[in-house]
Design a protein around this motif. Structure first.
Motif, PDB file in Angstrom:
ATOM      1  N   GLU A 207      -0.125 -30.669 -36.578  1.00 26.65           N
ATOM      2  CA  GLU A 207      -0.307 -29.239 -36.388  1.00 26.65           C
ATOM      3  C   GLU A 207      -1.774 -28.841 -36.465  1.00 26.65           C
ATOM      4  N   ASN A 208      -2.503 -29.479 -37.352  1.00 27.60           N
ATOM      5  CA  ASN A 208      -3.933 -29.187 -37.461  1.00 27.60           C
ATOM      6  C   ASN A 208      -4.672 -29.592 -36.188  1.00 27.60           C
ATOM      7  N   GLU A 209      -4.302 -30.753 -35.626  1.00 24.51           N
ATOM      8  CA  GLU A 209      -4.925 -31.192 -34.378  1.00 24.51           C
ATOM      9  C   GLU A 209      -4.608 -30.229 -33.239  1.00 24.51           C
ATOM     10  N   ARG A 210      -3.382 -29.704 -33.237  1.00 23.07           N
ATOM     11  CA  ARG A 210      -3.010 -28.710 -32.223  1.00 23.07           C
ATOM     12  C   ARG A 210      -3.878 -27.460 -32.345  1.00 23.07           C
ATOM     13  N   ARG A 211      -4.048 -26.990 -33.587  1.00 26.88           N
ATOM     14  CA  ARG A 211      -4.849 -25.782 -33.810  1.00 26.88           C
ATOM     15  C   ARG A 211      -6.297 -25.989 -33.366  1.00 26.88           C
ATOM     16  N   VAL A 212      -6.853 -27.134 -33.732  1.00 34.13           N
ATOM     17  CA  VAL A 212      -8.227 -27.432 -33.362  1.00 34.13           C
ATOM     18  C   VAL A 212      -8.366 -27.524 -31.845  1.00 34.13           C
ATOM     19  N   ALA A 213      -7.409 -28.200 -31.213  1.00 35.06           N
ATOM     20  CA  ALA A 213      -7.463 -28.353 -29.751  1.00 35.06           C
ATOM     21  C   ALA A 213      -7.370 -27.005 -29.050  1.00 35.06           C
ATOM     22  N   GLU A 214      -6.487 -26.141 -29.548  1.00 40.57           N
ATOM     23  CA  GLU A 214      -6.321 -24.819 -28.929  1.00 40.57           C
ATOM     24  C   GLU A 214      -7.563 -23.956 -29.140  1.00 40.57           C
ATOM     25  N   ALA A 215      -8.098 -23.966 -30.378  1.00 45.38           N
ATOM     26  CA  ALA A 215      -9.295 -23.169 -30.673  1.00 45.38           C
ATOM     27  C   ALA A 215     -10.484 -23.648 -29.844  1.00 45.38           C
ATOM     28  N   THR A 216     -10.585 -24.960 -29.672  1.00 46.80           N
ATOM     29  CA  THR A 216     -11.685 -25.524 -28.889  1.00 46.80           C
ATOM     30  C   THR A 216     -11.574 -25.127 -27.424  1.00 46.80           C
ATOM     31  N   ALA A 217     -10.355 -25.204 -26.914  1.00 46.36           N
ATOM     32  CA  ALA A 217     -10.135 -24.834 -25.512  1.00 46.36           C
ATOM     33  C   ALA A 217     -10.466 -23.364 -25.264  1.00 46.36           C
ATOM     34  N   LYS A 218     -10.076 -22.505 -26.209  1.00 47.71           N
ATOM     35  CA  LYS A 218     -10.376 -21.075 -26.064  1.00 47.71           C
ATOM     36  C   LYS A 218     -11.884 -20.840 -26.121  1.00 47.71           C
ATOM     37  N   GLU A 219     -12.545 -21.552 -27.026  1.00 47.42           N
ATOM     38  CA  GLU A 219     -13.998 -21.430 -27.170  1.00 47.42           C
ATOM     39  C   GLU A 219     -14.704 -21.856 -25.884  1.00 47.42           C
ATOM     40  N   GLU A 220     -14.089 -22.803 -25.180  1.00 48.02           N
ATOM     41  CA  GLU A 220     -14.657 -23.305 -23.923  1.00 48.02           C
ATOM     42  C   GLU A 220     -14.343 -22.386 -22.745  1.00 48.02           C
ATOM     43  N   GLY A 221     -13.532 -21.351 -23.023  1.00 50.30           N
ATOM     44  CA  GLY A 221     -13.206 -20.394 -21.973  1.00 50.30           C
ATOM     45  C   GLY A 221     -12.107 -20.839 -21.040  1.00 50.30           C
ATOM     46  N   LYS A 222     -11.268 -21.755 -21.484  1.00 48.78           N
ATOM     47  CA  LYS A 222     -10.159 -22.214 -20.626  1.00 48.78           C
ATOM     48  C   LYS A 222      -9.155 -21.085 -20.440  1.00 48.78           C
ATOM     49  N   PRO A 223      -8.521 -21.004 -19.268  1.00 45.98           N
ATOM     50  CA  PRO A 223      -7.535 -19.945 -19.019  1.00 45.98           C
ATOM     51  C   PRO A 223      -6.319 -20.071 -19.934  1.00 45.98           C
ATOM     52  N   GLU A 224      -5.799 -18.933 -20.348  1.00 42.54           N
ATOM     53  CA  GLU A 224      -4.675 -18.896 -21.285  1.00 42.54           C
ATOM     54  C   GLU A 224      -3.484 -19.698 -20.768  1.00 42.54           C
ATOM     55  N   ALA A 225      -3.216 -19.591 -19.486  1.00 43.87           N
ATOM     56  CA  ALA A 225      -2.051 -20.273 -18.917  1.00 43.87           C
ATOM     57  C   ALA A 225      -2.177 -21.795 -18.994  1.00 43.87           C
ATOM     58  N   LEU A 227      -3.647 -23.463 -21.468  1.00 42.43           N
ATOM     59  CA  LEU A 227      -3.812 -23.941 -22.845  1.00 42.43           C
ATOM     60  C   LEU A 227      -2.756 -24.959 -23.290  1.00 42.43           C
ATOM     61  N   PRO A 228      -1.450 -24.702 -23.058  1.00 40.78           N
ATOM     62  CA  PRO A 228      -0.445 -25.669 -23.530  1.00 40.78           C
ATOM     63  C   PRO A 228      -0.686 -27.086 -22.998  1.00 40.78           C
ATOM     64  N   LYS A 229      -1.002 -27.187 -21.712  1.00 43.24           N
ATOM     65  CA  LYS A 229      -1.229 -28.507 -21.115  1.00 43.24           C
ATOM     66  C   LYS A 229      -2.497 -29.151 -21.679  1.00 43.24           C
ATOM     67  N   ILE A 230      -3.517 -28.337 -21.868  1.00 40.44           N
ATOM     68  CA  ILE A 230      -4.777 -28.855 -22.412  1.00 40.44           C
ATOM     69  C   ILE A 230      -4.573 -29.348 -23.840  1.00 40.44           C
ATOM     70  N   VAL A 231      -3.860 -28.553 -24.625  1.00 41.23           N
ATOM     71  CA  VAL A 231      -3.603 -28.927 -26.030  1.00 41.23           C
ATOM     72  C   VAL A 231      -2.827 -30.230 -26.108  1.00 41.23           C
ATOM     73  N   GLU A 232      -1.789 -30.371 -25.289  1.00 44.36           N
ATOM     74  CA  GLU A 232      -0.994 -31.598 -25.310  1.00 44.36           C
ATOM     75  C   GLU A 232      -1.835 -32.802 -24.886  1.00 44.36           C
ATOM     76  N   GLY A 233      -2.714 -32.584 -23.913  1.00 41.81           N
ATOM     77  CA  GLY A 233      -3.574 -33.671 -23.461  1.00 41.81           C
ATOM     78  C   GLY A 233      -4.513 -34.129 -24.564  1.00 41.81           C
ATOM     79  N   ARG A 234      -5.068 -33.184 -25.288  1.00 43.15           N
ATOM     80  CA  ARG A 234      -5.992 -33.546 -26.372  1.00 43.15           C
ATOM     81  C   ARG A 234      -5.247 -34.138 -27.559  1.00 43.15           C
ATOM     82  N   LEU A 235      -4.032 -33.689 -27.779  1.00 41.81           N
ATOM     83  CA  LEU A 235      -3.223 -34.280 -28.844  1.00 41.81           C
ATOM     84  C   LEU A 235      -2.887 -35.731 -28.506  1.00 41.81           C
ATOM     85  N   ASN A 236      -2.573 -35.987 -27.242  1.00 43.11           N
ATOM     86  CA  ASN A 236      -2.325 -37.369 -26.816  1.00 43.11           C
ATOM     87  C   ASN A 236      -3.578 -38.223 -26.991  1.00 43.11           C
ATOM     88  N   GLY A 237      -4.737 -37.616 -26.776  1.00 47.02           N
ATOM     89  CA  GLY A 237      -5.979 -38.336 -27.013  1.00 47.02           C
ATOM     90  C   GLY A 237      -6.146 -38.710 -28.474  1.00 47.02           C
TER      91      GLY A 237
END
Length: 278
Positions: A207-225, A227-237
């Motif tokens: 859960e912490n990795e998910r939060r970090v991945a989501e916060a990082t993606a938002k900070e990078e300006g990724k589109p809201e739609a 985010l779920p795919k980006i978060v899962e990709g970074r979690l897999n990483g």
């Protein structure tokens, strides 16, 4: 009775090199205060206390012992202050003796190991304390692993050809396959996974990795739609970096370690990796 913890006893032992029972008695007398306990040990003349106070044991060696039937094995770390002592015959003989003792007695943990009798009337802690005095350095024994069942194998790696092994790995497979066991153990030595599989990663860590991945993606300006795919990709990483079975195999990075094990028809239930001082 003084109020202190096992961590306090360990800290006092590391500071002074004194035996476990001597440390407990000093903490009792010092009302649980570690600094007072150090002074008490000094006053009582514990050998080497004053000299060892500021020393650190970051060198040493790992040793392994595998049973003849390959159904059990031991991995143990013994630490000292300098590589000069680490490569000496007396130090390496001490590591081997402790490994043999673990194999014969199967202690539950480090505390049980240190309290167990290695020679007639002598505990492992007393044995280590003797090496402190004999070798003139702080000697620390606080980590080991022991596996039994299935097929157990080991790999020891020398980071310097002039020194004893500094990295040791113990693996347990469900059936015998010496080649795969060695290859996977070497992979573990090099890539230092934390877990066997995703199932072992604590839920709070995920859960912490998910939060970090989501916060990082938002900070990078990724589109809201997205985010779920980006978060899962970074979690897999994260899983690929930390979980053994997800990691790209050292000898063929087009395959995962899980794929290599599947192709060999074996499974890995657990591993232990020890790097001296780490």
């Amino acid at each position: 009775m003084a109020n202190y913890t096992a961590a306090d006893v360990k800290k006092l032992r590391e500071l002074t090199g004194a035996g476990m029972m001597d440390c407990k008695k000093a903490l009792d007398e010092g009302d649980g205060n570690v600094d007072k306990a150090v002074e008490i040990l000094r006053v009582k003349g514990q050998k080497g206390v004053a000299k060892r106070e500021s020393r650190t044991a970051e060198n040493g060696a790992v040793a392994a012992l595998i049973a003849d039937d390959k159904a059990s094995g031991v991995l143990v770390e013994l630490k000292c202050e300098t590589d000069f002592v680490a490569k000496g015959d007396k130090f390496q003989a001490a590591v081997a003796t402790i490994a043999e003792h673990i194999a014969a007695t199967s202690p539950a943990d480090a505390a049980a190991l240190l309290a167990s009798e290695i020679e007639s009337g002598k505990t492992v802690q007393a044995f280590v304390d003797e090496k402190n005095a004999e070798l003139g350095e702080k000697i620390v024994l606080d980590r080991f692993a022991q596996f039994s069942g299935g097929f157990v194998a080991t790999y020891l790696h020398r980071t310097n050809p002039d020194l004893p092994p500094q990295v040791g790995v113990l693996v347990q497979l469900d059936k015998e396959n010496a080649e795969v066991a060695k290859d996977v153990a070497q992979h573990i030595a090099a890539f230092a996974p934390t877990y066997v599989s995703r199932d072992e990663v604590p839920a709070e860590t995920v859960e912490n990795e998910r939060r970090v991945a989501e916060a990082t993606a938002k900070e990078e300006g990724k589109p809201e739609a997205a985010l779920p795919k980006i978060v899962e990709g970074r979690l897999n990483g994260f899983f690929k970096e930390n979980c053994l079975l997800d990691q790209p195999f050292a000898k063929d990075n087009k395959k995962s370690v899980q794929k290599v094990l599947d192709e060999a028809g074996v499974s890995l239930s657990r591993f232990a990796r020890i790097r001296v001082g780490a």
